[in-house]
Design a protein around this motif. Structure first.
Motif, PDB file in Angstrom:
ATOM      1  N   PHE A   1       0.836  -0.831  -0.052  1.00  0.00           N
ATOM      2  CA  PHE A   1      -0.153   0.398  -0.173  1.00  0.00           C
ATOM      3  C   PHE A   1       0.766   1.617   0.328  1.00  0.00           C
ATOM      4  O   PHE A   1       0.562   2.377   0.100  1.00  0.00           O
ATOM      5  N   LYS A   2       2.150   1.500  -0.204  1.00  0.00           N
ATOM      6  CA  LYS A   2       3.174   2.617   0.393  1.00  0.00           C
ATOM      7  C   LYS A   2       3.439   3.136  -1.206  1.00  0.00           C
ATOM      8  O   LYS A   2       4.732   3.259  -1.406  1.00  0.00           O
ATOM      9  N   ASP A   3       3.365   1.882  -2.290  1.00  0.00           N
ATOM     10  CA  ASP A   3       3.795   2.904  -3.531  1.00  0.00           C
ATOM     11  C   ASP A   3       3.567   3.744  -4.128  1.00  0.00           C
ATOM     12  O   ASP A   3       4.955   3.953  -4.598  1.00  0.00           O
ATOM     13  N   LEU A   4       2.636   4.765  -3.932  1.00  0.00           N
ATOM     14  CA  LEU A   4       2.230   6.110  -4.636  1.00  0.00           C
ATOM     15  C   LEU A   4       3.260   6.546  -2.899  1.00  0.00           C
ATOM     16  O   LEU A   4       3.924   7.724  -3.678  1.00  0.00           O
ATOM     17  N   ASP A   5       3.322   6.160  -1.638  1.00  0.00           N
ATOM     18  CA  ASP A   5       4.498   7.151  -0.983  1.00  0.00           C
ATOM     19  C   ASP A   5       5.831   7.297  -1.477  1.00  0.00           C
ATOM     20  O   ASP A   5       6.188   8.188  -1.450  1.00  0.00           O
ATOM     21  N   ARG A   6       5.966   6.034  -1.599  1.00  0.00           N
ATOM     22  CA  ARG A   6       7.656   5.693  -1.985  1.00  0.00           C
ATOM     23  C   ARG A   6       7.633   7.026  -3.389  1.00  0.00           C
ATOM     24  O   ARG A   6       8.396   7.352  -3.963  1.00  0.00           O
ATOM     25  N   PHE A   7       6.881   6.252  -4.452  1.00  0.00           N
ATOM     26  CA  PHE A   7       6.942   7.562  -5.501  1.00  0.00           C
ATOM     27  C   PHE A   7       6.942   8.974  -5.214  1.00  0.00           C
ATOM     28  O   PHE A   7       7.984   9.265  -5.727  1.00  0.00           O
ATOM     29  N   VAL A   8       6.343   9.235  -4.522  1.00  0.00           N
ATOM     30  CA  VAL A   8       5.745  11.057  -4.286  1.00  0.00           C
ATOM     31  C   VAL A   8       7.590  10.886  -3.484  1.00  0.00           C
ATOM     32  O   VAL A   8       7.821  11.915  -3.434  1.00  0.00           O
ATOM     33  N   SER A   9       7.963  10.411  -2.602  1.00  0.00           N
ATOM     34  CA  SER A   9       9.064  10.503  -1.927  1.00  0.00           C
ATOM     35  C   SER A   9      10.252  10.462  -2.533  1.00  0.00           C
ATOM     36  O   SER A   9      11.608  11.489  -2.362  1.00  0.00           O
ATOM     37  N   TYR A  10      10.353   9.963  -3.309  1.00  0.00           N
ATOM     38  CA  TYR A  10      11.265   9.736  -4.266  1.00  0.00           C
ATOM     39  C   TYR A  10      11.256  10.881  -5.611  1.00  0.00           C
ATOM     40  O   TYR A  10      12.229  11.690  -5.534  1.00  0.00           O
ATOM     41  N   ALA A  11      10.177  10.793  -5.915  1.00  0.00           N
ATOM     42  CA  ALA A  11       9.872  12.067  -6.759  1.00  0.00           C
ATOM     43  C   ALA A  11       9.968  13.737  -6.009  1.00  0.00           C
ATOM     44  O   ALA A  11      10.898  14.900  -6.772  1.00  0.00           O
ATOM     45  N   GLU A  12       9.385  13.989  -4.797  1.00  0.00           N
ATOM     46  CA  GLU A  12      10.211  14.589  -4.306  1.00  0.00           C
ATOM     47  C   GLU A  12      11.812  14.997  -3.785  1.00  0.00           C
ATOM     48  O   GLU A  12      12.173  16.057  -3.828  1.00  0.00           O
ATOM     49  N   LYS A  13      12.344  13.638  -3.632  1.00  0.00           N
ATOM     50  CA  LYS A  13      14.171  13.809  -3.109  1.00  0.00           C
ATOM     51  C   LYS A  13      14.835  13.542  -4.688  1.00  0.00           C
ATOM     52  O   LYS A  13      15.040  15.147  -4.521  1.00  0.00           O
TER      53      LYS A  13
ATOM     54  N   LEU B   1       9.017  10.550 -15.108  1.00  0.00           N
ATOM     55  CA  LEU B   1       9.239  10.747 -12.996  1.00  0.00           C
ATOM     56  C   LEU B   1       9.134   8.983 -12.772  1.00  0.00           C
ATOM     57  O   LEU B   1       9.564   8.439 -11.795  1.00  0.00           O
ATOM     58  N   PHE B   2       7.661   8.391 -13.264  1.00  0.00           N
ATOM     59  CA  PHE B   2       7.217   7.079 -13.291  1.00  0.00           C
ATOM     60  C   PHE B   2       8.919   6.431 -12.855  1.00  0.00           C
ATOM     61  O   PHE B   2       8.836   4.869 -12.864  1.00  0.00           O
ATOM     62  N   HIS B   3       8.698   6.682 -14.627  1.00  0.00           N
ATOM     63  CA  HIS B   3      10.201   5.403 -15.688  1.00  0.00           C
ATOM     64  C   HIS B   3      11.113   5.388 -14.087  1.00  0.00           C
ATOM     65  O   HIS B   3      12.021   4.284 -13.974  1.00  0.00           O
ATOM     66  N   ALA B   4      11.882   6.248 -14.047  1.00  0.00           N
ATOM     67  CA  ALA B   4      12.710   6.895 -12.918  1.00  0.00           C
ATOM     68  C   ALA B   4      12.765   6.055 -12.020  1.00  0.00           C
ATOM     69  O   ALA B   4      13.558   5.510 -11.326  1.00  0.00           O
ATOM     70  N   PHE B   5      11.685   6.121 -11.739  1.00  0.00           N
ATOM     71  CA  PHE B   5      11.315   5.636 -10.016  1.00  0.00           C
ATOM     72  C   PHE B   5      10.836   3.984 -10.220  1.00  0.00           C
ATOM     73  O   PHE B   5      11.650   3.212  -8.973  1.00  0.00           O
ATOM     74  N   ALA B   6      10.686   3.630 -11.244  1.00  0.00           N
ATOM     75  CA  ALA B   6      10.430   2.048 -11.560  1.00  0.00           C
ATOM     76  C   ALA B   6      11.646   1.518 -12.042  1.00  0.00           C
ATOM     77  O   ALA B   6      12.248   0.226 -11.140  1.00  0.00           O
TER      78      ALA B   6
END
Ligand code: ZN
Length: 427
Positions: free
Chosen positions: A6-18, A386-391
């Motif tokens: 359930f934390k995937d969105l949180d992880r994505f957002v944290s990644y994009a933020e940082k 952003l999403f592809h970099a995250f994944a």
């Protein structure tokens, strides 16, 4: 399903933020509405997240903005109507969004994310044109037009005007991460080459001459004025497809490459291994408008494929011939390297452009107004990168082959629905 899913969105957002300073990036969504009720940042972040979770249109996105978790993240505690989303998008600045896209690509390059995309030590950008959408009825001030012939119910032919939008994309392909660096809309009465040159000239100014090393294009661009501008004015070498119908040079190249190939290499892994035969002609004249000699590389590839006929599998032999024109300084790279640069454009599996078409509704327009078309396209490209970099660069699950990119997008959406408390975006 475990808690961590359930934390995937949180992880994505944290990644994009940082990694990309998302709060700062969110400034690129500023729009020219006078006294807006909904902040542009909330609109922009909603459009961005809408792309990641594959929301098909603005009405569906309006539904998503009713979720309390959504509202918490975008910092606006009410639903955002599809009218507001469209109206604001048409008042955003594509130039600002383009700068944000560039900022992300630069960061990725600094973080060595494109190292794996290098081929023989060089980073190649490929150009592709794409018709985004067309309409028989609705048009805007930036529409391109064409006459098409149709048949009515009685079979009588009639002509009608069709409206469409088409853009040229600059793509950086790699075995893992592929990104769109730039996009440029074609203008009425203009050829693809005109838009492509505008795009490359802007990239020379904004990305600089050394962000990438060469340009790879299809046969549409294999003409004197285009090569002249890219090679001589902008300073990038070009590898271009040569098609039979375009030049005498094609026949000349065939006539000058009889008999045994200059060299033979193998490419790909079993069972898709290809035998690649290469002939080279060091100096030919392309046309009256490009008088410097060009190198011509002829490649014949042979491989076998398994095809099913009835209940039986059969092995069939395949063969393909390519002729490449090499303009500009690439003398240190042999025919096999030229073949590898050229093939960057045909690999579906590492093609950002193909992925955008297939899974990101590229050929769809959520709001057909001149500025909105381009602004929404840039938001799509930013969300995609952003999403592809995250994944791909950051995420372990995809790298380990545990989820596909599309599954990961679904998980991001599920985590939104399940209401894991993602932080409100700071800034
Ligand atoms: Zn239009």
């Amino acid at each position: 399903m475990t808690d961590t899913q359930f934390k995937d969105l949180d992880r994505f957002v944290s990644y994009a933020e940082k990694q990309f300073d998302l709060p700062l990036l969110a400034g690129c969504f500023a729009d020219g509405r006078a006294d807006p009720k909904v902040p542009s940042r909330a609109v922009g972040l909603s459009l961005l997240l809408g792309e990641v979770i594959q929301s098909p249109g603005l009405s569906q996105l309006e539904e998503e903005t009713k979720l309390p978790q959504w509202q918490r993240w975008v910092g606006y505690h009410d639903r955002i109507s599809h009218d507001t989303l469209g109206y604001a998008a048409n008042r955003m600045s594509p130039e600002q969004l383009r700068r944000a896209g560039r900022f992300i690509s630069r960061k990725l390059k600094r973080g060595k994310a494109f190292e794996a995309s290098k081929m023989h030590g060089l980073l190649a950008v490929s150009l592709d044109a794409n018709e985004q959408f067309c309409s028989d009825h609705r048009s805007c001030a930036d529409c391109l037009t064409r006459e098409v012939t149709c048949k009515d119910a009685q079979g009588n032919e009639f002509k009608k005007t069709q409206y469409y939008h088409k853009q040229v994309y600059a793509q950086l392909s790699g075995p893992r991460l592929s990104v769109i660096l730039e996009v440029e809309p074609m203008r009425p009465g203009e050829e693809e080459c005109g838009a492509a040159l505008r795009l490359l000239r802007r990239m020379r100014q904004t990305y600089g001459p050394r962000f990438f090393d060469l340009v790879v294009v299809d046969s549409w661009y294999t003409n004197g004025p285009f090569l002249q501008a890219v090679v001589e004015e902008l300073g990038w070498p070009v590898v271009a497809v040569l098609k039979q119908e375009r030049y005498e040079i094609y026949q000349e190249a065939l006539a000058l490459t009889p008999g045994e190939p200059t060299h033979v290499v193998e490419r790909g892994e079993e069972p898709n291994r290809r035998r690649v035969e290469i002939w080279e002609v060091p100096a030919l004249r392309l046309s009256d408008t490009y008088t410097d000699p060009v190198r011509v590389v002829r490649v014949r590839e042979r491989w076998t494929e398994q095809t099913q006929q009835g209940k039986k599998w059969k092995t069939v032999e395949r063969e393909q011939t390519w002729i490449w024109v090499v303009a500009g300084e690439l003398d240190a790279y042999n025919g096999a390297a030229i073949r590898d640069f050229g093939h960057l454009r045909w690999k579906i599996e590492n093609n950002a452009f193909g992925e955008l078409t297939q899974h990101w509704h590229l050929t769809h327009c959520a709001h057909h107004k001149p500025v909105a078309v381009l602004a929404l396209l840039w938001i799509k490209i930013i969300a995609f990168t952003l999403f592809h970099a995250f994944a791909i660069v950051h995420g372990k699950l995809f790298r380990l082959g545990k989820v596909t990119l599309q599954e990961l997008r679904k998980r991001v959406y599920r985590s939104l629905l399940c209401g894991w408390p993602i932080r409100c975006l700071s800034g």
